[in-house]
Design a protein around this motif. Structure first.
Motif, PDB file in Angstrom:
ATOM      1  N   UNK A 163      -4.929  23.102 -28.063  1.00  0.00           N
ATOM      2  CA  UNK A 163      -5.415  22.020 -27.202  1.00  0.00           C
ATOM      3  C   UNK A 163      -4.267  21.349 -26.451  1.00  0.00           C
ATOM      4  N   UNK A 164      -3.120  21.202 -27.129  1.00  0.00           N
ATOM      5  CA  UNK A 164      -1.942  20.622 -26.477  1.00  0.00           C
ATOM      6  C   UNK A 164      -1.445  21.538 -25.368  1.00  0.00           C
ATOM      7  N   UNK A 165      -1.544  22.853 -25.588  1.00  0.00           N
ATOM      8  CA  UNK A 165      -1.121  23.823 -24.572  1.00  0.00           C
ATOM      9  C   UNK A 165      -2.008  23.726 -23.336  1.00  0.00           C
ATOM     10  N   UNK A 166      -3.320  23.531 -23.556  1.00  0.00           N
ATOM     11  CA  UNK A 166      -4.232  23.404 -22.414  1.00  0.00           C
ATOM     12  C   UNK A 166      -3.939  22.139 -21.625  1.00  0.00           C
ATOM     13  N   UNK A 167      -3.609  21.069 -22.325  1.00  0.00           N
ATOM     14  CA  UNK A 167      -3.232  19.825 -21.641  1.00  0.00           C
ATOM     15  C   UNK A 167      -1.948  20.024 -20.842  1.00  0.00           C
ATOM     16  N   UNK A 168      -1.013  20.795 -21.405  1.00  0.00           N
ATOM     17  CA  UNK A 168       0.230  21.103 -20.704  1.00  0.00           C
ATOM     18  C   UNK A 168      -0.064  21.883 -19.425  1.00  0.00           C
ATOM     19  N   UNK A 169      -0.970  22.852 -19.532  1.00  0.00           N
ATOM     20  CA  UNK A 169      -1.336  23.647 -18.359  1.00  0.00           C
ATOM     21  C   UNK A 169      -1.925  22.773 -17.255  1.00  0.00           C
ATOM     22  N   UNK A 170      -2.666  21.759 -17.641  1.00  0.00           N
ATOM     23  CA  UNK A 170      -3.281  20.894 -16.622  1.00  0.00           C
ATOM     24  C   UNK A 170      -2.231  20.247 -15.721  1.00  0.00           C
ATOM     25  N   UNK A 171      -1.043  20.097 -16.280  1.00  0.00           N
ATOM     26  CA  UNK A 171       0.039  19.543 -15.469  1.00  0.00           C
ATOM     27  C   UNK A 171       0.481  20.474 -14.353  1.00  0.00           C
ATOM     28  N   UNK A 172       0.036  21.735 -14.434  1.00  0.00           N
ATOM     29  CA  UNK A 172       0.366  22.711 -13.390  1.00  0.00           C
ATOM     30  C   UNK A 172      -0.649  22.708 -12.248  1.00  0.00           C
ATOM     31  N   UNK A 173      -1.717  21.978 -12.402  1.00  0.00           N
ATOM     32  CA  UNK A 173      -2.803  22.054 -11.417  1.00  0.00           C
ATOM     33  C   UNK A 173      -2.338  21.732  -9.999  1.00  0.00           C
ATOM     34  N   UNK A 174      -1.466  20.750  -9.860  1.00  0.00           N
ATOM     35  CA  UNK A 174      -0.990  20.395  -8.522  1.00  0.00           C
ATOM     36  C   UNK A 174      -0.118  21.465  -7.892  1.00  0.00           C
ATOM     37  N   UNK A 175       0.532  22.265  -8.712  1.00  0.00           N
ATOM     38  CA  UNK A 175       1.405  23.319  -8.202  1.00  0.00           C
ATOM     39  C   UNK A 175       0.671  24.642  -7.994  1.00  0.00           C
ATOM     40  N   UNK A 176      -0.578  24.705  -8.477  1.00  0.00           N
ATOM     41  CA  UNK A 176      -1.324  25.958  -8.439  1.00  0.00           C
ATOM     42  C   UNK A 176      -2.010  26.174  -7.100  1.00  0.00           C
ATOM     43  N   UNK A 177      -1.655  27.274  -6.470  1.00  0.00           N
ATOM     44  CA  UNK A 177      -2.298  27.671  -5.211  1.00  0.00           C
ATOM     45  C   UNK A 177      -3.605  28.411  -5.497  1.00  0.00           C
ATOM     46  N   UNK A 178      -3.568  29.269  -6.539  1.00  0.00           N
ATOM     47  CA  UNK A 178      -4.765  30.011  -6.927  1.00  0.00           C
ATOM     48  C   UNK A 178      -4.538  30.672  -8.281  1.00  0.00           C
ATOM     49  N   UNK A 179      -5.648  30.968  -8.957  1.00  0.00           N
ATOM     50  CA  UNK A 179      -5.606  31.751 -10.195  1.00  0.00           C
ATOM     51  C   UNK A 179      -6.203  33.110  -9.855  1.00  0.00           C
ATOM     52  N   UNK A 180      -5.385  34.153  -9.904  1.00  0.00           N
ATOM     53  CA  UNK A 180      -5.792  35.466  -9.403  1.00  0.00           C
ATOM     54  C   UNK A 180      -5.426  36.564 -10.400  1.00  0.00           C
TER      55      UNK A 180
END
Length: 357
Positions: A200-217
């Motif tokens: 769950x902590x890892x998923x929260x960490x990933x959310x911090x990448x949302x602004x840098x994410x152009x796309x998930x492909x």
């Protein structure tokens, strides 16, 4: 009348005999055809087609070649039964699952003498001690690819991906295990953790990448990176090699603090009809010149030490594709996790993707 009846009975007997003979001939032809056919199930674009033709010419076998796009898709098909595959190429954690479910059979290593060309570090892995069920095919890493025209300060570590300067510039790979692994590594956890709190902590960490994410492909990343449509991507070493061959502004790095190292291997399904041909093909692919030719075509690292002398030193000395011992120490192999935990990884990654959207 009796003579006519006798003639009819005799004719029926002849016809029945011909039908039986025809059935026997058809069955014999079918058996002969099966023994001369090798059915391979492999990843897409994961072998030099000319090597298949060479094998057919040398041995007289006919190869039927089918492809899959994920371990999970391949596993589901084989679990359902009714398949005719003689040879399959799964990754390490999938081999563990296939062993547990008795879907693959032990190898007769005496039929594969060219195993002697494989480097010792790729043998006797935890997922298959003593290579009882599998033979190494290719290996590679998960890393970062970047475009030097679009990135002023190239990323070298996973934590760099969170830098504000990379806003809306990153292509993430659509894989729960891989993306969760990156977040877990930055937090000092195992890529095989089963701890719900850590996940769950890892998923929260990933959310911090949302602004840098152009796309998930997935495979589309190769097109985007080749055409300068993205600055940074998370990808596999072989895909990176393919991209870099087209666009010389691209570079690949494996973070020294750790990443995933994967191994794809030949295995023979329990239901294989032509084990003899499967062994012959494995042995053929382990011939050093054949292994080198295949590595040049596919772009991934070969475990075949005999093949190394046939590869350009610019490739074998490239630490991005053949990492040094220090980096190798920190690379982790995915293990087969309980289905409940796998679902947890998938669910958390789905939550992240919904958050990105």
């Amino acid at each position: 009348m009796k003579k006519l009846l006798a003639a009819i009975i005799a004719l029926i007997a002849v016809i029945a005999g011909l039908i039986a003979w025809n059935h026997q001939l058809t069955a014999k032809q079918s058996t002969t055809s099966a023994t001369k056919t090798l059915v391979i199930y492999n990843w897409g674009d994961y072998i030099d087609p000319s090597l298949i033709k060479k094998f057919e010419k040398q041995t007289g076998y006919q190869v039927d070649y089918e492809t899959f796009d994920s371990n999970e898709a391949m596993l589901t098909k084989i679990e359902q039964g009714g398949t005719r595959y003689d040879l399959v190429v799964p990754s390490e954690y999938t081999i563990q699952r296939m062993k547990k479910e008795h879907l693959i059979q032990p190898l007769n290593l005496r039929e594969i003498p060219n195993m002697k060309y494989l480097a010792p570090q790729f043998l006797n892995q935890n997922f298959d001690p003593h290579n009882k069920y599998s033979v190494p095919y290719f290996w590679g890493t998960l890393g970062i690819i970047y475009n030097d025209q679009l990135v002023k300060n190239p990323p070298k570590h996973w934590t760099d991906l969170w830098k504000p300067e990379y806003r809306n510039q990153e292509m993430l790979y659509d894989s729960a295990r891989d993306m969760m692994a990156i977040a877990l590594i930055t937090q000092g956890h195992s890529v095989n953790t089963t701890n719900t709190g850590e996940l769950q902590a890892a998923e929260q960490k990933l959310r911090g990448l949302s602004g840098n994410t152009k796309a998930v492909v997935a495979d589309e990343m190769k097109m985007y990176m080749k055409q300068d449509e993205a600055a940074i991507g998370i990808t596999y070493s072989g895909d990176a090699a393919e991209m870099m061959a087209v666009n010389h502004h691209l570079h690949y790095v494996v973070p020294s603090e750790g990443s995933n190292i994967w191994y794809d291997n030949f295995v023979i399904p329990k239901s294989a009809k032509n084990v003899k041909a499967a062994n012959a093909f494995i042995n053929f692919m382990l011939e050093p010149k054949n292994a080198a030719q295949n590595a040049k075509y596919v772009g991934y690292a070969t475990p075949n030490q005999g093949a190394m002398k046939y590869l350009d030193k610019s490739v074998t000395n490239n630490k991005a594709f053949y990492p040094d011992k220090q980096t190798m120490k920190h690379l982790q192999v995915y293990r087969d996790l309980p289905k409940k935990v796998n679902q947890e990884y998938n669910d958390l990654f789905l939550e992240f993707k919904m958050f990105v959207k």
